[in-house]
Write a protein that holds these residues in place. Structure first.
Motif, PDB file in Angstrom:
ATOM      1  N   THR A  29      70.582  22.146  99.239  1.00  0.00           N
ATOM      2  CA  THR A  29      71.331  22.448 100.611  1.00  0.00           C
ATOM      3  C   THR A  29      70.273  22.880 101.501  1.00  0.00           C
ATOM      4  O   THR A  29      69.297  23.638 101.153  1.00  0.00           O
ATOM      5  CB  THR A  29      72.357  23.405 100.494  1.00  0.00           C
ATOM      6  OG1 THR A  29      71.956  24.694 100.153  1.00  0.00           O
ATOM      7  CG2 THR A  29      73.787  23.226  99.293  1.00  0.00           C
ATOM      8  N   GLY A  69      70.836  15.764 100.109  1.00  0.00           N
ATOM      9  CA  GLY A  69      72.177  16.071  99.415  1.00  0.00           C
ATOM     10  C   GLY A  69      72.080  15.535  97.857  1.00  0.00           C
ATOM     11  O   GLY A  69      72.845  16.073  97.188  1.00  0.00           O
ATOM     12  N   ASN A 123      70.060  24.728 105.353  1.00  0.00           N
ATOM     13  CA  ASN A 123      70.825  25.100 106.465  1.00  0.00           C
ATOM     14  C   ASN A 123      69.798  25.944 107.303  1.00  0.00           C
ATOM     15  O   ASN A 123      68.814  26.411 107.028  1.00  0.00           O
ATOM     16  CB  ASN A 123      71.859  26.095 106.054  1.00  0.00           C
ATOM     17  CG  ASN A 123      72.936  25.451 105.315  1.00  0.00           C
ATOM     18  OD1 ASN A 123      73.665  24.748 105.988  1.00  0.00           O
ATOM     19  ND2 ASN A 123      73.107  25.461 103.964  1.00  0.00           N
ATOM     20  N   THR A 149      76.087  22.629 103.946  1.00  0.00           N
ATOM     21  CA  THR A 149      74.646  22.011 104.143  1.00  0.00           C
ATOM     22  C   THR A 149      74.791  21.381 105.480  1.00  0.00           C
ATOM     23  O   THR A 149      75.819  21.109 106.145  1.00  0.00           O
ATOM     24  CB  THR A 149      74.407  21.054 103.134  1.00  0.00           C
ATOM     25  OG1 THR A 149      72.828  20.854 103.008  1.00  0.00           O
ATOM     26  CG2 THR A 149      75.151  19.779 103.304  1.00  0.00           C
ATOM     27  N   ALA A 157      69.121  17.722 105.385  1.00  0.00           N
ATOM     28  CA  ALA A 157      70.222  17.918 104.567  1.00  0.00           C
ATOM     29  C   ALA A 157      70.864  16.680 103.836  1.00  0.00           C
ATOM     30  O   ALA A 157      71.431  16.732 102.916  1.00  0.00           O
ATOM     31  CB  ALA A 157      71.476  18.787 105.453  1.00  0.00           C
ATOM     32  N   LYS A 158      70.969  15.583 104.741  1.00  0.00           N
ATOM     33  CA  LYS A 158      71.305  14.423 104.420  1.00  0.00           C
ATOM     34  C   LYS A 158      70.228  13.825 103.358  1.00  0.00           C
ATOM     35  O   LYS A 158      70.934  13.280 102.412  1.00  0.00           O
ATOM     36  CB  LYS A 158      71.625  13.554 105.649  1.00  0.00           C
ATOM     37  CG  LYS A 158      72.255  12.181 105.414  1.00  0.00           C
ATOM     38  CD  LYS A 158      72.608  11.571 106.593  1.00  0.00           C
ATOM     39  CE  LYS A 158      73.577  10.418 106.023  1.00  0.00           C
ATOM     40  NZ  LYS A 158      74.205   9.567 107.382  1.00  0.00           N
ATOM     41  N   ARG A 171      77.420  26.751  98.013  1.00  0.00           N
ATOM     42  CA  ARG A 171      77.136  25.290  97.239  1.00  0.00           C
ATOM     43  C   ARG A 171      77.650  24.147  98.021  1.00  0.00           C
ATOM     44  O   ARG A 171      76.921  22.867  98.058  1.00  0.00           O
ATOM     45  CB  ARG A 171      77.627  25.142  95.865  1.00  0.00           C
ATOM     46  CG  ARG A 171      79.205  25.036  95.585  1.00  0.00           C
ATOM     47  CD  ARG A 171      79.612  25.081  94.182  1.00  0.00           C
ATOM     48  NE  ARG A 171      80.928  25.368  94.136  1.00  0.00           N
ATOM     49  CZ  ARG A 171      81.504  26.513  94.341  1.00  0.00           C
ATOM     50  NH1 ARG A 171      80.801  27.688  94.509  1.00  0.00           N
ATOM     51  NH2 ARG A 171      82.927  27.002  94.188  1.00  0.00           N
ATOM     52  N   TRP A 172      78.664  24.289  98.880  1.00  0.00           N
ATOM     53  CA  TRP A 172      79.330  23.234  99.553  1.00  0.00           C
ATOM     54  C   TRP A 172      78.991  23.370 101.214  1.00  0.00           C
ATOM     55  O   TRP A 172      79.643  22.648 101.933  1.00  0.00           O
ATOM     56  CB  TRP A 172      80.948  23.271  99.417  1.00  0.00           C
ATOM     57  CG  TRP A 172      81.908  21.953  99.570  1.00  0.00           C
ATOM     58  CD1 TRP A 172      82.779  21.817 100.438  1.00  0.00           C
ATOM     59  CD2 TRP A 172      81.584  20.747  98.908  1.00  0.00           C
ATOM     60  NE1 TRP A 172      83.273  20.586 100.280  1.00  0.00           N
ATOM     61  CE2 TRP A 172      82.641  19.825  99.384  1.00  0.00           C
ATOM     62  CE3 TRP A 172      80.641  20.316  98.080  1.00  0.00           C
ATOM     63  CZ2 TRP A 172      82.647  18.460  99.077  1.00  0.00           C
ATOM     64  CZ3 TRP A 172      80.546  18.951  97.655  1.00  0.00           C
ATOM     65  CH2 TRP A 172      81.627  18.200  98.254  1.00  0.00           C
TER      66      TRP A 172
END
Length: 254
Positions: A184, A179, A186, A242, A175-176, A239-240
């Protein structure tokens, strides 16, 4: 209203159970779905047929994720299927759902079963993502199917629990890493779902009732319960979000 109308999605282990539920839901939302399977071609084709009967788009392709050449076989089959539909080679969504279970307790472990679970549950998702990064479009979505066993002791299948813990850690790291591309990543963690994978644990009415009682809703989950959450996470609405572990257990063991 087809929120995924212009998207291509890959769902691993999509011939039955949770994977099939996810494939059907993403197709219903408009995605072209690549239905991966490991061995059961008949079941995979049944998944595709069910999707097409409802006006969706899908195709099957095979790769045994436990084999050393799994990633090569996987992407060769995927690319062939996309080319047949004039839709290649990029994609927008990867759902790492395929998994193996059944390692047993610590005194029952064998190296052969351990190696296969690690290959399918950990190695395959990691290297499918690695190989797919030049095909996954910016703004894409990766969803890894984890398990509630990473948050609760599960000595009945210690290797399985270990592999899903690795999936959670991989999810955080990627995720990082991804980004900056707007991708994303998850993890979705089901509890007990009424599928073939846990049929042995609900073999009697009493056993099934005991599993259902773990949820605050006093029922077993269904593939659709998981698929609906995955559909949200791959949509623009998420979208926000992750790097998250999303509990989809029906409030089990609260």
């Amino acid at each position: 209203m087809y929120p995924l109308a212009d998207r291509t999605a890959i769902v691993t282990g999509a011939s039955r159970g949770i994977g099939r539920g996810i494939a059907e839901r993403l197709a219903a939302d408009g995605a072209l779905v690549a239905v991966h399977y490991g061995s059961d071609e008949r079941a995979a084709r049944a998944t595709v047929a069910a999707i097409e009967e409802k006006g969706g788009r899908a195709f099957p392709f095979r790769a045994d994720l436990g084999e050393p050449d799994a990633v090569d076989t996987f992407y060769a089959g995927l690319e062939a299927g996309l080319a047949e539909r004039d839709a290649g080679p990029g994609f927008d969504i990867l759902v790492n759902n395929a998994g193996a279970s059944g390692s047993g307790r610590i005194h029952q472990l064998t190296t052969e079963v351990f190696d296969r679970l690690v290959a399918i549950n950990v190695k395959a998702p990691l290297f499918l993502i690695q190989r797919g990064l030049d095909r996954l479009r910016d703004g894409g979505r990766i969803v890894n199917i984890s398990s509630a066993v990473t948050k609760h002791a599960f000595p009945d299948s210690v290797t399985y629990a270990m592999t899903k813990g690795a999936v959670d850690t991989m999810t955080l790291a990627l995720a990082k890493e991804l980004g900056p591309r707007g991708i994303t990543v998850n993890a979705v963690a089901p509890g007990y779902i009424a599928t073939d994978m846990n049929a042995r644990r609900r073999a009697t009415p009493e056993a099934s009732a005991a599993l259902a009682a773990l949820s605050v809703f006093n029922r077993l989950g269904t593939p659709a319960d998981v698929a609906d959450v995955v559909a949200f996470l791959v949509s623009d609405d998420a979208r926000w979000i992750t790097g998250q572990y999303v509990d989809v257990t029906g409030g089990s063991a609260l």
